[in-house]
Write a protein that holds these residues in place. Sequence first.
Motif, PDB file in Angstrom:
ATOM      1  N   ASN A 745       0.869  -1.168   0.000  1.00 47.82           N
ATOM      2  CA  ASN A 745       0.000   0.000   0.000  1.00 47.82           C
ATOM      3  C   ASN A 745       0.911   1.225   0.000  1.00 47.82           C
ATOM      4  N   GLN A 746       1.094   1.826  -1.174  1.00 46.75           N
ATOM      5  CA  GLN A 746       2.027   2.934  -1.308  1.00 46.75           C
ATOM      6  C   GLN A 746       1.402   4.280  -0.952  1.00 46.75           C
ATOM      7  N   GLY A 747       0.206   4.230  -0.360  1.00 52.60           N
ATOM      8  CA  GLY A 747      -0.422   5.459   0.100  1.00 52.60           C
ATOM      9  C   GLY A 747      -0.431   5.605   1.602  1.00 52.60           C
ATOM     10  N   ARG A 748      -0.096   4.504   2.315  1.00 48.26           N
ATOM     11  CA  ARG A 748      -0.134   4.540   3.782  1.00 48.26           C
ATOM     12  C   ARG A 748       1.239   4.895   4.347  1.00 48.26           C
ATOM     13  N   GLY A 749       1.252   5.761   5.365  1.00 51.41           N
ATOM     14  CA  GLY A 749       2.491   6.094   6.061  1.00 51.41           C
ATOM     15  C   GLY A 749       3.451   6.927   5.242  1.00 51.41           C
ATOM     16  N   THR A 750       2.932   7.736   4.334  1.00 49.02           N
ATOM     17  CA  THR A 750       3.793   8.472   3.407  1.00 49.02           C
ATOM     18  C   THR A 750       3.921   9.955   3.725  1.00 49.02           C
ATOM     19  N   GLN A 751       3.179  10.421   4.715  1.00 48.05           N
ATOM     20  CA  GLN A 751       3.193  11.849   5.042  1.00 48.05           C
ATOM     21  C   GLN A 751       4.110  12.121   6.239  1.00 48.05           C
ATOM     22  N   PRO A 752       4.748  13.298   6.264  1.00 51.40           N
ATOM     23  CA  PRO A 752       5.645  13.609   7.383  1.00 51.40           C
ATOM     24  C   PRO A 752       5.005  13.426   8.755  1.00 51.40           C
ATOM     25  N   ALA A 753       3.696  13.655   8.860  1.00 49.96           N
ATOM     26  CA  ALA A 753       3.027  13.474  10.154  1.00 49.96           C
ATOM     27  C   ALA A 753       3.009  12.016  10.588  1.00 49.96           C
ATOM     28  N   ASP A 754       3.245  11.104   9.651  1.00 55.63           N
ATOM     29  CA  ASP A 754       3.233   9.674   9.963  1.00 55.63           C
ATOM     30  C   ASP A 754       4.601   9.153  10.392  1.00 55.63           C
ATOM     31  N   PHE A 755       5.634   9.958  10.202  1.00 58.10           N
ATOM     32  CA  PHE A 755       6.995   9.463  10.378  1.00 58.10           C
ATOM     33  C   PHE A 755       7.372   9.387  11.866  1.00 58.10           C
ATOM     34  N   PRO A 756       8.273   8.484  12.216  1.00 61.52           N
ATOM     35  CA  PRO A 756       8.737   8.402  13.611  1.00 61.52           C
ATOM     36  C   PRO A 756       9.553   9.628  14.009  1.00 61.52           C
ATOM     37  N   TYR A 757       9.876   9.698  15.274  1.00 61.57           N
ATOM     38  CA  TYR A 757      10.597  10.831  15.859  1.00 61.57           C
ATOM     39  C   TYR A 757      11.973  11.008  15.222  1.00 61.57           C
ATOM     40  N   SER A 758      12.302  12.228  14.909  1.00 63.01           N
ATOM     41  CA  SER A 758      13.659  12.651  14.595  1.00 63.01           C
ATOM     42  C   SER A 758      13.920  13.951  15.338  1.00 63.01           C
ATOM     43  N   PHE A 759      15.093  14.079  15.902  1.00 59.65           N
ATOM     44  CA  PHE A 759      15.437  15.268  16.689  1.00 59.65           C
ATOM     45  C   PHE A 759      15.246  16.551  15.875  1.00 59.65           C
ATOM     46  N   SER A 760      15.700  16.545  14.628  1.00 57.82           N
ATOM     47  CA  SER A 760      15.633  17.751  13.802  1.00 57.82           C
ATOM     48  C   SER A 760      14.206  18.142  13.466  1.00 57.82           C
ATOM     49  N   ALA A 761      13.350  17.132  13.277  1.00 55.58           N
ATOM     50  CA  ALA A 761      11.990  17.411  12.824  1.00 55.58           C
ATOM     51  C   ALA A 761      11.026  17.688  13.958  1.00 55.58           C
ATOM     52  N   GLN A 762      11.299  17.137  15.141  1.00 57.96           N
ATOM     53  CA  GLN A 762      10.282  17.173  16.188  1.00 57.96           C
ATOM     54  C   GLN A 762      10.791  17.686  17.523  1.00 57.96           C
ATOM     55  N   LYS A 763      11.941  18.324  17.527  1.00 62.68           N
ATOM     56  CA  LYS A 763      12.452  18.888  18.774  1.00 62.68           C
ATOM     57  C   LYS A 763      11.502  19.983  19.268  1.00 62.68           C
ATOM     58  N   PRO A 764      11.071  19.917  20.531  1.00 64.23           N
ATOM     59  CA  PRO A 764      10.152  20.930  21.076  1.00 64.23           C
ATOM     60  C   PRO A 764      10.739  22.333  20.978  1.00 64.23           C
TER      61      PRO A 764
END
Length: 764
Positions: A745-764
């Motif tokens: 299913n190449q439509g599932r889990g493809t958006q940045p909001a679906d991605f796991p934690y990364s320090f650069s992307a999700q640091k408070p």
Amino acid sequence: MRTTYILLALLAGLTTACRQLKPAQTSLNRVESVNPLMGTDSKPSLSNGNTYPAIALPWGMNFWMPQTGRMGDGWAYTYAADRIRGFKQTHQPSPWMNDYGQFSIMPLTGKPYFEEDKRASWYSHKAEVAKPYYYSVYLADHDVTTEIAPTERAASFRFTFPDTDSAQVVIDALDKGSYVRIIPGERKVIGYTTRNSGGVPANFKNYFVLVFDKPFDRQAIWQNGQWVSSRLELQADHAGAVVGFKTRKGEPVHVRVASSFISIEQAERNLNEIGADSFETVKEKAKTAWDRELNRIQVEGGTVEQTRTFYSCLYRSLLFPRKFYELDEGGKVVHYSPYNGKVLPGYMFTDTGFWDTFRSQFPFLNLLYPSLNEHIQEGLANAYKEGGWLPEWASPGLRNTMIGSNSASIVADAYLKGRRNYDINVLYEAVLKNTQHEGPMDAVGRRGVSYYNQLGYVPYDVKINENAARTLEYAYDDFAIYQLAKALKRPQAEIDLFAKRCQNYRNLFDPKTGLMRGRNKDGSFQSPFNPFKWGDAFTEGNSWHYTWSVFHDVQGLMDLMGGSKKFVAKLDSVFTLPPVYDESYYGSVIHEIREMQIANMGQYAHGNQPIQHMIYLYNYAGEPWKTQYWVREVMNRLYLPTPDGYCGDEDNGQTSAWYVFSAMGFYPVCPATDQYVLGAPLFKKMTLQLENGRQIVINAPDNSEQNRYVKALKVNGKASSKNWLSHQALMQGATLTFDMAATPNQGRGTQPADFPYSFSAQKP
């Protein structure tokens, strides 16, 4: 040009066509499905696990094993061997670390040979039974059947002899300093062994006691190459004893054995774990103990082969770290300290290397055995107080092997996942000490720490080996400290310091090659650079393996590589590159290189730890179906419930815990975060019994060899597009329902909001 998906689909079809799967089943007894011989068909030049059949209880202080190798050989049991030299009490974590506190018992008939080659007997695997809780083998040269059933610190033996007046049991306390004493009136032999491979104080001894159920007909002490019947006691470089009996055909002789690192008296106390129990009772209690732990995870709907592999891996995940503590006369927890030689109160654990086990073995304990890990954390605090440093590789005390200061991950992950019943402030002090000092040996503290703290990396040209690997691991460990510092509400300047240092991985990224590369003190990159060169700037791997060691900031690594498409192409390259290598740093082809070469998976070297998380990184780039494909490929191709069933060193539960997690359908890519990254489950159903009484139920009713892709996921009945799961949410109990399909299913889990934690992307 063909797309990667077409290639994957063709490979999946070929695998399906060629693989002859056994019928699915749901009722195979879990403990009986374990094969303790999985991984024993190994040798120094090629590891299929480098394991031995550990006859023990989960995390037991003492293990027992049949010994096929000569004393001092780390490969003490190898499947290809054809003779047994004795039955050894062992504390060996791996053949590379070797053993300590060992002694050997061997039943004989005829002349009482003491030398291990002379007393050895031919045997066959056809007359061998190996279970976690029980071992039996027929010794052909002596016409004796040996059986073993364990407790945590003791074991029950049953020797079944023929009709003979020359039945005997040899007790070998080994060389390097040992002692034996025969006490005929009590049908007892006591003694100690000092044999070890390092990591012990000067007063180290393992004291033992053996109690027989049959009076001795004769006895003798081994001294200077011969038996001396006039003596009952000896302290020497190499002491031993023999006791003999007259037996009828089929007559069993029972022996109760226990040991202690504290004293003979404590060994006698540890023998109370058996008490008056018969051999069969000890065996059944051991079986019950294994049943209790293995039943914490119940799998359904797999093949016989998959189920046996799973429970054999789960068994290995429950052996280490070993308990290194005992219960005194008042029932209080005490331990002999392998750091200062004193007997002290409190817990102690040992025989684990954090370079291996921080990745999935310890996160597994935090998920299924959090109370045990609290005791382990207390033991770590004791180790620091008694030895001045956190042990990065303990066996039983500090050992000088491997790199990093990954104790930071062990400490942070436990606390961040809710463990509290120990002194976290002592552990935080210990973790901080590692960030400021080199230790008394290379593997303790941080070698090159002054360079790392000043330049942001350990230079290639300052005669510090494995410098790039050290830098990458220090950076991740600094992230773990950053997370812990926030949780402990440490001063903001301290938090900011480790937030900055966790980005030091960037200093080694070479934009020309798109890979991590050693860097000189003046800022230039090492030259010449061969990304296929093992060792040198890296540890037991090459740049293709270590480039992915940015567990905490995959988005940051992706940005350095030029975005998600280039990142995914680089991931794909790991599997499509040929398995070429440069072994010049080592001077020969080490076994880890050979294991990568023969696996037929390109540069993917699952037999060693640095790259084991890499498959899961597709989730961070919006192509989770590639994780799903490759996870199943690794489980199918590189794990089997057979003597050659691993693809490299099993390493104290780490390689096994990878399989256990991956079969669940998720994996702890970055310990010290709350997240598990999704793969795809292996079984149609799996039920995890959590320590708090709740359950995690993983349903994948359409799962099959063909249906390896996740079409959709529901968490507690609600659709989820995320490529990760929360630890805290799972601990509340959860039902995960996977809709599996034969195509991605190449439509599932493809958006940045679906991605796991990364320090650069999700640091408070």
